[in-house]
Design an enzyme around this catalytic site. Structure first.
Site, PDB file in Angstrom:
ATOM      1  N   HIS A 270     -12.479 -64.846   9.611  1.00  0.00           N
ATOM      2  CA  HIS A 270     -12.295 -65.395   8.268  1.00  0.00           C
ATOM      3  C   HIS A 270     -11.387 -64.470   7.457  1.00  0.00           C
ATOM      4  O   HIS A 270     -11.495 -63.240   7.539  1.00  0.00           O
ATOM      5  CB  HIS A 270     -13.641 -65.489   7.531  1.00  0.00           C
ATOM      6  CG  HIS A 270     -14.531 -66.588   8.016  1.00  0.00           C
ATOM      7  ND1 HIS A 270     -14.167 -67.485   8.983  1.00  0.00           N
ATOM      8  CD2 HIS A 270     -15.800 -66.932   7.629  1.00  0.00           C
ATOM      9  CE1 HIS A 270     -15.167 -68.342   9.174  1.00  0.00           C
ATOM     10  NE2 HIS A 270     -16.152 -68.024   8.372  1.00  0.00           N
TER      11      HIS A 270
ATOM     12  N   ARG B 158     -34.150 -78.154  25.349  1.00  0.00           N
ATOM     13  CA  ARG B 158     -32.995 -78.653  26.111  1.00  0.00           C
ATOM     14  C   ARG B 158     -32.162 -77.520  26.697  1.00  0.00           C
ATOM     15  O   ARG B 158     -31.392 -77.732  27.635  1.00  0.00           O
ATOM     16  CB  ARG B 158     -32.133 -79.573  25.254  1.00  0.00           C
ATOM     17  CG  ARG B 158     -31.520 -78.942  24.038  1.00  0.00           C
ATOM     18  CD  ARG B 158     -30.817 -79.989  23.167  1.00  0.00           C
ATOM     19  NE  ARG B 158     -30.375 -79.443  21.892  1.00  0.00           N
ATOM     20  CZ  ARG B 158     -29.237 -78.813  21.706  1.00  0.00           C
ATOM     21  NH1 ARG B 158     -28.422 -78.633  22.723  1.00  0.00           N
ATOM     22  NH2 ARG B 158     -28.905 -78.369  20.509  1.00  0.00           N
ATOM     23  N   SER B 159     -32.311 -76.295  26.150  1.00  0.00           N
ATOM     24  CA  SER B 159     -31.585 -75.138  26.692  1.00  0.00           C
ATOM     25  C   SER B 159     -32.503 -74.205  27.477  1.00  0.00           C
ATOM     26  O   SER B 159     -32.101 -73.101  27.843  1.00  0.00           O
ATOM     27  CB  SER B 159     -30.921 -74.354  25.553  1.00  0.00           C
ATOM     28  OG  SER B 159     -30.003 -75.151  24.861  1.00  0.00           O
TER      29      SER B 159
ATOM     30  N   CYS C   8     -21.341 -66.227   5.863  1.00  0.00           N
ATOM     31  CA  CYS C   8     -20.283 -65.432   6.483  1.00  0.00           C
ATOM     32  C   CYS C   8     -19.180 -65.055   5.504  1.00  0.00           C
ATOM     33  O   CYS C   8     -18.696 -63.914   5.504  1.00  0.00           O
ATOM     34  CB  CYS C   8     -19.707 -66.167   7.684  1.00  0.00           C
ATOM     35  SG  CYS C   8     -19.232 -67.875   7.346  1.00  0.00           S
TER      36      CYS C   8
ATOM     37  N   ASN D  44     -15.994 -63.350  11.694  1.00  0.00           N
ATOM     38  CA  ASN D  44     -17.131 -64.034  11.072  1.00  0.00           C
ATOM     39  C   ASN D  44     -18.348 -64.134  11.976  1.00  0.00           C
ATOM     40  O   ASN D  44     -19.478 -64.263  11.495  1.00  0.00           O
ATOM     41  CB  ASN D  44     -16.723 -65.441  10.631  1.00  0.00           C
ATOM     42  CG  ASN D  44     -16.168 -66.278  11.768  1.00  0.00           C
ATOM     43  OD1 ASN D  44     -15.093 -65.973  12.299  1.00  0.00           O
ATOM     44  ND2 ASN D  44     -16.875 -67.324  12.146  1.00  0.00           N
TER      45      ASN D  44
ATOM     46  N   ASN E 223     -23.310 -69.425  19.712  1.00  0.00           N
ATOM     47  CA  ASN E 223     -22.272 -68.412  19.473  1.00  0.00           C
ATOM     48  C   ASN E 223     -22.845 -67.157  18.830  1.00  0.00           C
ATOM     49  O   ASN E 223     -22.588 -66.028  19.264  1.00  0.00           O
ATOM     50  CB  ASN E 223     -21.180 -68.982  18.558  1.00  0.00           C
ATOM     51  CG  ASN E 223     -20.249 -69.939  19.271  1.00  0.00           C
ATOM     52  OD1 ASN E 223     -20.186 -69.949  20.495  1.00  0.00           O
ATOM     53  ND2 ASN E 223     -19.536 -70.739  18.510  1.00  0.00           N
TER      54      ASN E 223
END
Length: 340
Positions: free
Chosen positions: A243, A39-40, A130, A316, A13
């Site tokens: 947030h 793995r990515s 954050c 955030n 993200n």
């Protein structure tokens, strides 16, 4: 001339948001590399109009790259950030690993941009938590005027702060409320998050506070002023992104709410939306995708001599993570790694 930039954790993200913001703010990039775990490997991400394939973090050579924006967990950061730093690439780290290291500057550009020059000790700069990032943006201009003695903050933190799995859990649990046959047990959180609030973020500490609450205390002191007393209660709420914080501030001298409102309106990174009418404030849903930290509900606290209350909302994934990291990169470029 631009910079050679690496984004580590580009498929998550925050990593994807870093790429979006670098493009949106037209950061001077000559070359960009996107890294992820094996793995990515090969996963495609976008940078502006360009599609990039991720490379393997474990085998990447950081030599000759100017800066690396890390958006991976503390374990991967612990292994690879020192490697990048030793190869001459300045690391801007979004994990909690280096935030409390006295040799690593903890930066929110609106508050302590000059401290970025401390990066030379380890070639690493830390990005704050954050919840801290948006709060100190609001506190710093007020502290400069009236000096803050004490802050009492309650947070209402979205599930995106816990990553993709938490967002999926909220979504699936919300659907299950309307279809009880498909019960979705809590996995990411200790209790169901849909239609609920959880007063527990990160691990519990010996004094009964959680690590998230401790972070807000320690980071505020490091970024603004070690003499400020901070007490926090951090709560996870069923919101996807954004947030919110209810902040009570006690000053050493009186600060009128109207003057505080004017100070905040002029402060960098802040948007004041404060009308005393229905809807005259900002909610987390409205701040998504925006760069600003929004301040509403500014008012005197009549229970103490020099008190103010305010409501603070921010995206955030942006100010709380990716935007702040890119702003640090901008400051680093202006003050230290000047080109052209």
């Amino acid at each position: 001339m631009g910079y050679r930039v690496v984004v580590v954790g580009a498929t998550g993200n925050v990593g994807r948001e870093m790429l979006n913001i670098l493009a949106e703010r037209e950061f001077p990039v000559d070359e960009i590399a996107v890294l992820a775990s094996r793995r990515s490997l090969g996963t495609e991400v976008t940078f502006g109009d360009t599609t990039l394939k991720t490379k393997d973090l474990a085998t990447f050579d950081f030599t000759g790259w100017d800066m690396a924006l890390f958006a991976v967990g503390s374990e991967a950061t612990k292994e690879f950030a020192p490697i990048a730093a030793s190869q001459g690439c300045v690391v801007i780290d979004n994990s909690s690993l280096y935030r409390y290291d006295p040799d690593v500057p903890l930066i929110v550009p609106e508050c302590n941009a000059d401290a970025v020059m401390g990066y030379t000790k380890k070639n690493i700069i830390a990005n704050p938590n954050c919840s801290t990032a948006q709060m100190v943006v609001a506190l710093k201009p007020l502290h400069d005027r009236a000096k803050i003695k004490r802050v009492v903050v309650s947070t209402y933190q979205s599930v995106s702060g816990s990553g993709k799995e938490a967002m999926e859990e909220l979504w699936e649990q919300t659907k299950a409320v309307y279809n009880p046959i498909n019960e979705v047990p809590a996995k990411v959180y200790p209790k169901e998050i849909a239609f609920n609030v959880i007063p527990h973020i990160d691990v519990f500490m010996e004094d009964g506070s959680t690590k998230e609450e401790w972070k807000m205390v320690a980071e505020t002191k490091k970024i603004i002023d070690k003499s400020i007393k901070v007490t926090a209660t951090c709560v996870r709420v069923p919101v996807f992104v954004g947030h919110s914080e209810s902040i009570n501030i006690e000053f050493e001298e009186f600060l009128d709410e109207d003057e505080a409102r004017d100070i905040l309106r002029e402060a960098p990174g802040i948007m004041v939306i404060d009308k005393r009418e229905d809807g005259g404030y900002v909610t987390p849903k409205e701040c998504v995708g925006d760069f600003a930290t929004f301040i509403s509900r500014i008012r005197q606290d009549s229970t103490i001599d020099n008190g103010l209350n305010l409501w603070c909302v921010s995206d955030n994934l942006r100010k709380g993570a990716a935007l702040n990291a890119v702003q640090i990169a901008e400051v680093l470029g202006q003050k230290a790694l000047k080109k052209g």
